[in-house]
Motif scaffolding. Sequence first.
Motif, PDB file in Angstrom:
ATOM      1  N   GLU A 130       1.028   5.620  17.584  1.00 19.83           N
ATOM      2  CA  GLU A 130       2.630   5.365  17.169  1.00 19.83           C
ATOM      3  C   GLU A 130       3.210   4.304  18.162  1.00 19.83           C
ATOM      4  OE1 GLU A 130       3.966   9.734  15.284  1.00 19.83           O
ATOM      5  OE2 GLU A 130       4.629   9.027  17.156  1.00 19.83           O
ATOM      6  N   LYS A 131       2.855   4.335  19.366  1.00 21.65           N
ATOM      7  CA  LYS A 131       3.331   3.324  20.199  1.00 21.65           C
ATOM      8  C   LYS A 131       2.938   1.977  19.715  1.00 21.65           C
ATOM      9  CE  LYS A 131       3.649   6.008  24.392  1.00 21.65           C
ATOM     10  NZ  LYS A 131       3.260   6.167  25.827  1.00 21.65           N
ATOM     11  N   LYS A 132       1.655   1.881  19.370  1.00 21.93           N
ATOM     12  CA  LYS A 132       1.049   0.409  18.838  1.00 21.93           C
ATOM     13  C   LYS A 132       1.750   0.202  17.572  1.00 21.93           C
ATOM     14  CE  LYS A 132      -3.555   1.144  20.659  1.00 21.93           C
ATOM     15  NZ  LYS A 132      -5.143   1.101  20.521  1.00 21.93           N
ATOM     16  N   LEU A 133       2.132   1.188  16.628  1.00 19.23           N
ATOM     17  CA  LEU A 133       2.807   1.030  15.497  1.00 19.23           C
ATOM     18  C   LEU A 133       4.256   0.437  15.629  1.00 19.23           C
ATOM     19  CD1 LEU A 133       3.037   0.949  12.420  1.00 19.23           C
ATOM     20  CD2 LEU A 133       3.639   3.582  12.679  1.00 19.23           C
ATOM     21  N   LEU A 134       4.778   0.876  16.866  1.00 17.74           N
ATOM     22  CA  LEU A 134       6.196   0.416  17.289  1.00 17.74           C
ATOM     23  C   LEU A 134       6.141  -0.994  17.515  1.00 17.74           C
ATOM     24  CD1 LEU A 134       7.635   3.329  19.418  1.00 17.74           C
ATOM     25  CD2 LEU A 134       8.099   2.664  17.062  1.00 17.74           C
ATOM     26  N   ASP A 135       5.090  -1.179  18.445  1.00 16.74           N
ATOM     27  CA  ASP A 135       4.790  -2.664  18.772  1.00 16.74           C
ATOM     28  C   ASP A 135       4.770  -3.652  17.610  1.00 16.74           C
ATOM     29  OD1 ASP A 135       2.727  -5.108  20.173  1.00 16.74           O
ATOM     30  OD2 ASP A 135       4.504  -4.834  21.001  1.00 16.74           O
ATOM     31  N   VAL A 136       3.758  -3.279  16.719  1.00 15.54           N
ATOM     32  CA  VAL A 136       3.455  -4.185  15.511  1.00 15.54           C
ATOM     33  C   VAL A 136       4.467  -4.211  14.747  1.00 15.54           C
ATOM     34  CG1 VAL A 136       1.923  -4.224  13.787  1.00 15.54           C
ATOM     35  CG2 VAL A 136       0.858  -3.588  15.660  1.00 15.54           C
ATOM     36  N   GLU A 137       5.376  -3.056  14.344  1.00 19.80           N
ATOM     37  CA  GLU A 137       6.409  -2.957  13.439  1.00 19.80           C
ATOM     38  C   GLU A 137       7.712  -4.078  14.056  1.00 19.80           C
ATOM     39  OE1 GLU A 137       6.199   0.899  10.910  1.00 19.80           O
ATOM     40  OE2 GLU A 137       7.701   0.790  12.723  1.00 19.80           O
ATOM     41  N   VAL A 171       3.191 -18.636  10.496  1.00 19.96           N
ATOM     42  CA  VAL A 171       4.074 -17.520  10.391  1.00 19.96           C
ATOM     43  C   VAL A 171       3.429 -16.635   9.303  1.00 19.96           C
ATOM     44  CG1 VAL A 171       6.534 -16.411   9.840  1.00 19.96           C
ATOM     45  CG2 VAL A 171       6.199 -18.320  11.336  1.00 19.96           C
ATOM     46  N   VAL A 172       3.169 -16.849   8.125  1.00 21.43           N
ATOM     47  CA  VAL A 172       2.530 -16.199   7.160  1.00 21.43           C
ATOM     48  C   VAL A 172       1.230 -15.449   7.505  1.00 21.43           C
ATOM     49  CG1 VAL A 172       1.335 -16.182   4.922  1.00 21.43           C
ATOM     50  CG2 VAL A 172       3.557 -17.604   5.438  1.00 21.43           C
ATOM     51  N   GLY A 173       0.752 -16.336   8.440  1.00 15.60           N
ATOM     52  CA  GLY A 173      -0.926 -15.762   9.012  1.00 15.60           C
ATOM     53  C   GLY A 173      -0.584 -14.734   9.849  1.00 15.60           C
ATOM     54  N   VAL A 174       0.524 -15.009  10.752  1.00 17.99           N
ATOM     55  CA  VAL A 174       0.631 -13.737  11.788  1.00 17.99           C
ATOM     56  C   VAL A 174       1.138 -12.674  11.103  1.00 17.99           C
ATOM     57  CG1 VAL A 174       2.165 -13.359  13.730  1.00 17.99           C
ATOM     58  CG2 VAL A 174       0.945 -15.423  13.630  1.00 17.99           C
ATOM     59  N   LYS A 175       2.127 -12.793  10.164  1.00 16.18           N
ATOM     60  CA  LYS A 175       2.567 -11.771   9.435  1.00 16.18           C
ATOM     61  C   LYS A 175       1.268 -10.654   8.758  1.00 16.18           C
ATOM     62  CE  LYS A 175       5.185 -12.399   5.814  1.00 16.18           C
ATOM     63  NZ  LYS A 175       6.115 -12.856   4.810  1.00 16.18           N
ATOM     64  N   ASP A 176       0.370 -11.589   8.025  1.00 18.56           N
ATOM     65  CA  ASP A 176      -0.534 -11.000   7.270  1.00 18.56           C
ATOM     66  C   ASP A 176      -1.368 -10.248   8.378  1.00 18.56           C
ATOM     67  OD1 ASP A 176      -1.130 -13.775   5.104  1.00 18.56           O
ATOM     68  OD2 ASP A 176       0.283 -11.910   5.024  1.00 18.56           O
ATOM     69  N   GLY A 177      -1.729 -10.868   9.348  1.00 19.52           N
ATOM     70  CA  GLY A 177      -2.296 -10.138  10.627  1.00 19.52           C
ATOM     71  C   GLY A 177      -1.574  -8.948  10.890  1.00 19.52           C
ATOM     72  N   LEU A 178      -0.371  -8.983  11.283  1.00 18.53           N
ATOM     73  CA  LEU A 178       0.387  -7.919  11.633  1.00 18.53           C
ATOM     74  C   LEU A 178       0.417  -6.672  10.486  1.00 18.53           C
ATOM     75  CD1 LEU A 178       3.168  -9.564  13.436  1.00 18.53           C
ATOM     76  CD2 LEU A 178       1.500  -8.269  14.538  1.00 18.53           C
ATOM     77  N   SER A 179       0.304  -7.017   9.213  1.00 17.87           N
ATOM     78  CA  SER A 179       0.323  -6.170   8.074  1.00 17.87           C
ATOM     79  C   SER A 179      -0.829  -5.539   7.952  1.00 17.87           C
ATOM     80  CB  SER A 179       0.693  -6.812   6.858  1.00 17.87           C
ATOM     81  OG  SER A 179       1.933  -7.396   6.688  1.00 17.87           O
ATOM     82  N   ILE A 180      -1.986  -6.158   8.195  1.00 20.80           N
ATOM     83  CA  ILE A 180      -3.523  -5.451   8.306  1.00 20.80           C
ATOM     84  C   ILE A 180      -3.516  -4.462   9.431  1.00 20.80           C
ATOM     85  CG2 ILE A 180      -5.698  -6.086   8.743  1.00 20.80           C
ATOM     86  CD1 ILE A 180      -5.352  -8.553   7.226  1.00 20.80           C
ATOM     87  N   ALA A 181      -2.896  -5.071  10.606  1.00 19.64           N
ATOM     88  CA  ALA A 181      -2.927  -4.192  11.809  1.00 19.64           C
ATOM     89  C   ALA A 181      -2.061  -2.943  11.511  1.00 19.64           C
ATOM     90  CB  ALA A 181      -2.445  -4.796  12.957  1.00 19.64           C
ATOM     91  N   ARG A 182      -1.056  -2.964  11.127  1.00 19.49           N
ATOM     92  CA  ARG A 182       0.093  -2.063  10.886  1.00 19.49           C
ATOM     93  C   ARG A 182      -0.808  -0.938   9.923  1.00 19.49           C
ATOM     94  NH1 ARG A 182       3.743  -0.743   6.763  1.00 19.49           N
ATOM     95  NH2 ARG A 182       5.417   0.562   7.419  1.00 19.49           N
ATOM     96  N   THR A 183      -1.260  -1.569   8.474  1.00 26.00           N
ATOM     97  CA  THR A 183      -1.961  -0.539   7.835  1.00 26.00           C
ATOM     98  C   THR A 183      -3.199   0.316   8.417  1.00 26.00           C
ATOM     99  OG1 THR A 183      -1.607  -2.161   5.897  1.00 26.00           O
ATOM    100  CG2 THR A 183      -3.470  -0.534   5.533  1.00 26.00           C
TER     101      THR A 183
END
Length: 778
Positions: free
Chosen positions: A320-327, A407-419
């Motif tokens: 959940e901490k990781k999720l906080l950071d990613v979000e 930014v799109v690439g970073v956002k996609d990466g963060l979305s994958i990490a969040r999933t």
Amino acid sequence: MNTNHTDTNQMQEQEIDLIELFYKLLVHWRWFLLAAVVALAGAYIYVHVATPIYQATASVVIKDSEGSNKAIDELFQKVAPSSLTSANTQIEDEMEILRSRSILLQVINELNLHTKYKVKDGLFYNETTTPPIIASMDKASMDTLSGTLLIQVEKAGERYAVSSALDDICVTETFTGFPAFIETPAGRCTLRLLPGHQFSEAIKISICRPIDAVNDYSGQLVVTTTSKKTSIISLTFKDTDKDRAEAFLVKLIEVYNRDAMDDKNKVTGNTLIFLEERLDSISNELGFVEKHLEQYKQKERLSDLKTNMTLDLNTNNEYEKKLLDVEMQLNMTNYIYNYLSDDKHRFSLLPVNTGIADTELVQLINEYNKELLERERLMNTMKADNPTVVNQDIRIDALRRNVVSSVVGVKDGLSIARTDILRKTDYFNSRIGNMPKQEREFNNIDRQQQIKANLYLMLLERREQAAISLAATMNKARVIDAPLSADRPIAPRSMMIYAGSLFLACAMTAGVILFGGIFRTKIMSVAEVESTQIPVMGIIPYTKEGGGVEEGQNGIMEESFRRMRSNLRFLTEDGDKKCILMTSTISGEGKSFISINLALTFAFLGCRVLVVGLDIRRPRLAEYFRIKSHVGMTSYLSDNEIKPEDIIFPSGVHEQLFVAPAGPIPPNPAELLERARLKEAFAYFREQFDYIIVDSAPVGLISDTLSLSKVTDFTLYVCRMNYTHKNVLSEIVEIQRSGQLNQISLVVNGGNLAEKKYGYGYGYGYSYGYRDTHKKHK
């Protein structure tokens, strides 16, 4: 052994050549003295007329952006090193900024270097940096100047007369006092009298476009680094006024620091605006979450939850901490993407240091901000349709697309990490599904609160950091050595100019002496004659008085013929070799003159000498010796009844000297010299005389002389200085090689013995000296 001997001879020849060169230059010492005097006089005039040039120097150390924010880094140790100011730049970039037109233009305008003043001092106008009056024009008028505006102000009684000129347009007017507003071909100009000054002498003012002044002064500015491993920049500026040179460097450093500070404050100011907007938004969201949590507690009647979390729950908390950071990062990237997508922010600076962990995106944002700052700097001096600004806009748009793509690439990466994190948290949530529903709902609300609270605290820290950076006004260039000019000018360097002019004068004089004869076609020195490797029997000097040898005299002419006589006596020691053929290439080289005087020199020894005239095409001996009889060698060769003794006459000059003149000019001279009676005559001459000197025709014109080799023993070939052509020497060598004449030796006529063997004069003059001598002996 032979090789060593050859090397020794070459070294001796080289030494002799150097000595010859030295003496050839030494005899022209008057030329060197005159050239030195003229050169030093010219150098003296130049040194005292030329405007002195002074040089001011300074050194500064360039501090990078990280080093300028150490105070901030110490306050916020948990935050990465600040990148709120411009990114690290190479020292070469800073050197180019110092030399840039935009920086120099500010220096020119602030110091008014586009305007120069000259005050009348006697007959001349001298430039000054402290004039009694100053002239000023508006910026638009100066920027549109088509050339240099010239203004002259002088006092005319109780009024002042002013004239201005530009592009052949002249305007003249008068005024009564200062300040004065005058009309010029370029527009209105204001003249103001400085406090504490009086206008007495005429003054000339020249005003040029500021950009033209930039072009002039940029050539006098030198920006270099002291070493490739340091960040220290050395500044050097040259000017005719040392105070102005120092002021230029002081102002240059000041403008550079101010410009760098403005760039830093623009980035920091835009970051503060962005942080304030986000703080307002997060504050509202955090208030909504807290209100929701308060309502949930009231609804469920919860005051405090204390549960012992199992290992699964602890693990779930880590995710959940990781999720906080990613979000949090995902939320920030969404905002930046929306910010970039808005056209009203096309040329707005992007916020930096927003907590996004992707270093490539942060670097692209820094580069994008740098290009925006460069565009703002260009817009200060250019219009939007300028090709430089258009190219800058193209680069900015390209960088903007790269930032959006990143930014799109970073956002996609963060979305994958969040999933991925959500998938793992769901897995652990399924293992703790037996937890009370209230606890799960409470944790969900609490997590939202923590996300908003952490983001709010981070933005507060960044805002404080940006505020401190904005308040910290540290100069980018720290002065190590303040601008200072030497008391002595660097130009003109008097000693170097004197030495250089003296050296050039001597070198040019030596060049004229040594190489002046390259383009001459005549023989100029004995060295040229000696280069044929044919023996030089004697050198007959050039004398202004002319005349020949006289008995009992020890003049330079007598000594020259005596030396030649001694050389000939050495050659004629063997047997019956006593007949000497005297010839030359063309008429006028002194062949007959040398024949007569050489014969006299032998007669002075008591030897019976006969001078035979065999220049039968142009007979002159009878004229020289005033022999009235027309009988001569041609008479003897053509008439068998004439005997050899019939054509021999006393010279009338010396009792031992006799003459056999040429006689009448025959119709067939070449055939006449081929007759057998010629040998009979010379056989008789050899019996009756100790020496026989044959004055023959020039070999370069006719072939008669070549027929005489059968009756003569030696050949003296006369070359006259500054008269005989150089190509004759090769012909003489060819005659000697073919054996057409017997034992050729050369006689140099017209030499200047004051120069010895190392050079000869260019003048020439002689006379046969017979008439005066004849009168003395008559």
